[in-house]
Design a protein around this motif. Sequence first.
Motif, PDB file in Angstrom:
ATOM      1  N   ILE A   1     -15.018   5.680   1.398  1.00 30.01           N
ATOM      2  CA  ILE A   1     -14.709   5.350   2.795  1.00 30.01           C
ATOM      3  C   ILE A   1     -15.585   4.062   3.116  1.00 30.01           C
ATOM      4  O   ILE A   1     -16.767   3.726   2.877  1.00 30.01           O
ATOM      5  CB  ILE A   1     -15.735   6.671   3.562  1.00 30.01           C
ATOM      6  N   GLY A   2     -14.554   3.275   3.578  1.00 27.12           N
ATOM      7  CA  GLY A   2     -15.251   1.644   3.984  1.00 27.12           C
ATOM      8  C   GLY A   2     -14.559   0.708   2.905  1.00 27.12           C
ATOM      9  O   GLY A   2     -15.172   0.457   1.955  1.00 27.12           O
ATOM     10  N   CYS A   3     -13.646  -0.047   3.307  1.00 27.78           N
ATOM     11  CA  CYS A   3     -12.771  -0.930   2.480  1.00 27.78           C
ATOM     12  C   CYS A   3     -13.164  -2.350   2.768  1.00 27.78           C
ATOM     13  O   CYS A   3     -12.259  -3.145   2.645  1.00 27.78           O
ATOM     14  CB  CYS A   3     -11.283  -0.269   2.559  1.00 27.78           C
TER      15      CYS A   3
ATOM     16  N   ALA B   1      -4.201  -1.863   2.357  1.00 27.46           N
ATOM     17  CA  ALA B   1      -4.242  -3.158   1.591  1.00 27.46           C
ATOM     18  C   ALA B   1      -5.295  -2.829   0.318  1.00 27.46           C
ATOM     19  O   ALA B   1      -4.669  -3.176  -0.725  1.00 27.46           O
ATOM     20  CB  ALA B   1      -4.721  -4.032   2.395  1.00 27.46           C
ATOM     21  N   ARG B   2      -6.451  -2.162   0.467  1.00 31.66           N
ATOM     22  CA  ARG B   2      -7.279  -1.833  -0.468  1.00 31.66           C
ATOM     23  C   ARG B   2      -6.579  -0.931  -1.469  1.00 31.66           C
ATOM     24  O   ARG B   2      -6.689  -1.063  -2.788  1.00 31.66           O
ATOM     25  CB  ARG B   2      -8.714  -1.480   0.029  1.00 31.66           C
TER      26      ARG B   2
ATOM     27  N   ASN C   1     -10.160   1.318   9.859  1.00 34.16           N
ATOM     28  CA  ASN C   1      -8.850   0.257  10.238  1.00 34.16           C
ATOM     29  C   ASN C   1      -7.884   0.772   8.909  1.00 34.16           C
ATOM     30  O   ASN C   1      -8.262   0.561   8.010  1.00 34.16           O
ATOM     31  CB  ASN C   1      -9.298  -1.052   9.940  1.00 34.16           C
ATOM     32  N   PRO C   2      -6.978   1.369   9.439  1.00 39.41           N
ATOM     33  CA  PRO C   2      -5.886   2.074   8.421  1.00 39.41           C
ATOM     34  C   PRO C   2      -5.127   0.763   7.489  1.00 39.41           C
ATOM     35  O   PRO C   2      -5.082   0.994   6.392  1.00 39.41           O
ATOM     36  CB  PRO C   2      -4.801   2.785   9.265  1.00 39.41           C
TER      37      PRO C   2
ATOM     38  N   ALA D   1      -4.251   5.728  -0.082  1.00 39.02           N
ATOM     39  CA  ALA D   1      -5.086   5.238   1.372  1.00 39.02           C
ATOM     40  C   ALA D   1      -4.664   6.515   2.064  1.00 39.02           C
ATOM     41  O   ALA D   1      -3.447   6.737   2.368  1.00 39.02           O
ATOM     42  CB  ALA D   1      -4.666   3.993   1.691  1.00 39.02           C
ATOM     43  N   MET D   2      -5.703   6.815   2.974  1.00 29.24           N
ATOM     44  CA  MET D   2      -5.533   7.834   3.864  1.00 29.24           C
ATOM     45  C   MET D   2      -6.563   7.720   5.024  1.00 29.24           C
ATOM     46  O   MET D   2      -7.342   6.899   4.874  1.00 29.24           O
ATOM     47  CB  MET D   2      -5.738   9.361   3.227  1.00 29.24           C
ATOM     48  N   SER D   3      -6.438   8.547   5.990  1.00 31.12           N
ATOM     49  CA  SER D   3      -7.520   8.399   7.039  1.00 31.12           C
ATOM     50  C   SER D   3      -8.821   9.042   6.531  1.00 31.12           C
ATOM     51  O   SER D   3      -9.173   9.691   5.477  1.00 31.12           O
ATOM     52  CB  SER D   3      -7.054   9.344   8.391  1.00 31.12           C
ATOM     53  N   VAL D   4      -9.721   8.694   7.245  1.00 34.55           N
ATOM     54  CA  VAL D   4     -11.292   9.260   7.092  1.00 34.55           C
ATOM     55  C   VAL D   4     -11.369  10.849   7.130  1.00 34.55           C
ATOM     56  O   VAL D   4     -11.730  11.511   6.047  1.00 34.55           O
ATOM     57  CB  VAL D   4     -12.296   8.785   8.001  1.00 34.55           C
ATOM     58  N   ASP D   5     -10.637  11.362   7.968  1.00 36.95           N
ATOM     59  CA  ASP D   5     -10.776  12.879   8.044  1.00 36.95           C
ATOM     60  C   ASP D   5      -9.798  13.493   6.704  1.00 36.95           C
ATOM     61  O   ASP D   5     -10.317  14.552   6.268  1.00 36.95           O
ATOM     62  CB  ASP D   5     -10.039  13.263   9.477  1.00 36.95           C
ATOM     63  N   ALA D   6      -8.880  12.826   6.785  1.00 38.41           N
ATOM     64  CA  ALA D   6      -8.003  13.395   5.457  1.00 38.41           C
ATOM     65  C   ALA D   6      -8.717  13.237   4.004  1.00 38.41           C
ATOM     66  O   ALA D   6      -8.916  14.234   3.362  1.00 38.41           O
ATOM     67  CB  ALA D   6      -6.726  12.479   5.358  1.00 38.41           C
ATOM     68  N   LEU D   7      -9.369  12.289   3.929  1.00 43.42           N
ATOM     69  CA  LEU D   7     -10.129  11.875   2.696  1.00 43.42           C
ATOM     70  C   LEU D   7     -11.277  13.089   2.816  1.00 43.42           C
ATOM     71  O   LEU D   7     -11.571  13.575   1.630  1.00 43.42           O
ATOM     72  CB  LEU D   7     -10.697  10.465   2.720  1.00 43.42           C
ATOM     73  N   LEU D   8     -12.048  13.285   3.922  1.00 43.49           N
ATOM     74  CA  LEU D   8     -13.243  14.173   3.595  1.00 43.49           C
ATOM     75  C   LEU D   8     -12.781  15.844   3.521  1.00 43.49           C
ATOM     76  O   LEU D   8     -13.477  16.803   2.899  1.00 43.49           O
ATOM     77  CB  LEU D   8     -13.966  14.130   5.023  1.00 43.49           C
TER      78      LEU D   8
END
Length: 376
Positions: free
Chosen positions: A10-12, A44-45, A38-39, A53-60
Amino acid sequence: MTNPLRIGLIGCGNISTSYLARAKNFGAVSFRAVADINPATAQARGEEFGVEAMSVDALLAHPEVDLVLNLTIPAAHFEISSRALEAGKHVYSEKPYVLTVEEGQALAKLAAEKGLRIGSAPDTVLGASHQLARKLIDDGAVGRVTSGTCAVMSPGMESWHPNPDFFFLKGGGPILDLGPYYIANLVQLIGPVARVSALTSTPSKTRTIGNGPRLGETVPVETPTTIHALLEFHSGAVVTLMASWDVWQSDIAPMALYGSEGTIHIPDPNFFDGEVRITKRDEAAELPAWDHPLGPPNREIPEGMVADYRSAGLADMAQAIVERRPHRCNDAYALHVVEVMTAILQAGEERRSVEIETDCERPAPLGINAAHALIG
């Protein structure tokens, strides 16, 4: 390791590329997802490194993420680490681990309740040069360390960083941004700190961005940018630390420790390698053979080739979880460093000495064999 821990980042921002690129050196970790506030940045990363790549909520909430690598800005470290622990994930944070001792204690309590682990950068202390210095000190090569000097000085980063704002706000400054490398290395070399005193100043109240789309824009400075500190260690050693973003040029060496039988010169702890020199009394001494795998240069910067093994601390933590042993870059160690840094700023503001209340064990050395075991 046959079953690496699955990592969600988290934090690209800029530092994420170092972790994603260097993690391939280590078999203990495998990146499964990246997220950012920032989606588009996360997308991009993720495309750059072939990671979803996904949202913060989805990753958690992702069932295939075992450990969250928290690379958000310092002001967000506590929030994101708390959310990751609540979600049942181990956490490894970029430095500074947290911004207050109270935040670190709250995270430790939560992790204990959940049966989870926390780790934190910097992991440069695991590099070849700093582990050689550790071996020399542990072997008594310079006798008892009695004092030392450290210096990290530059004009600042607004000339090259396109968004340097957070460096100059509360939670930034040379002590909280660069101090972790120096203080963490001192603690792993000679043990925990007992008290500090300091003088601080802020010569310029604004900085001008010198690069990128915001060229010429000014940003406010809300934290001291020149700090001269004295650190007294429980061992009895006294070390002077100078940290400044108000210096155009300096010839002061990054780190030297002075012992009863000699001196050891230690390279910049912002990097994994560099020249270690030692004297016995006033004569140069030979160094032992040291074929440490976290030392060969592997990344080019404008100044030349450097050793960059970022993710070593993350990999050691992942390996330690599987092996059920303590990890080296642990939260007690990181929290002690945070208290030393915040106490330095408090001492400078209040013009007095400040006692350090936290304690920690020196992390176990990462010798040649243990370092080879980390390499995938």
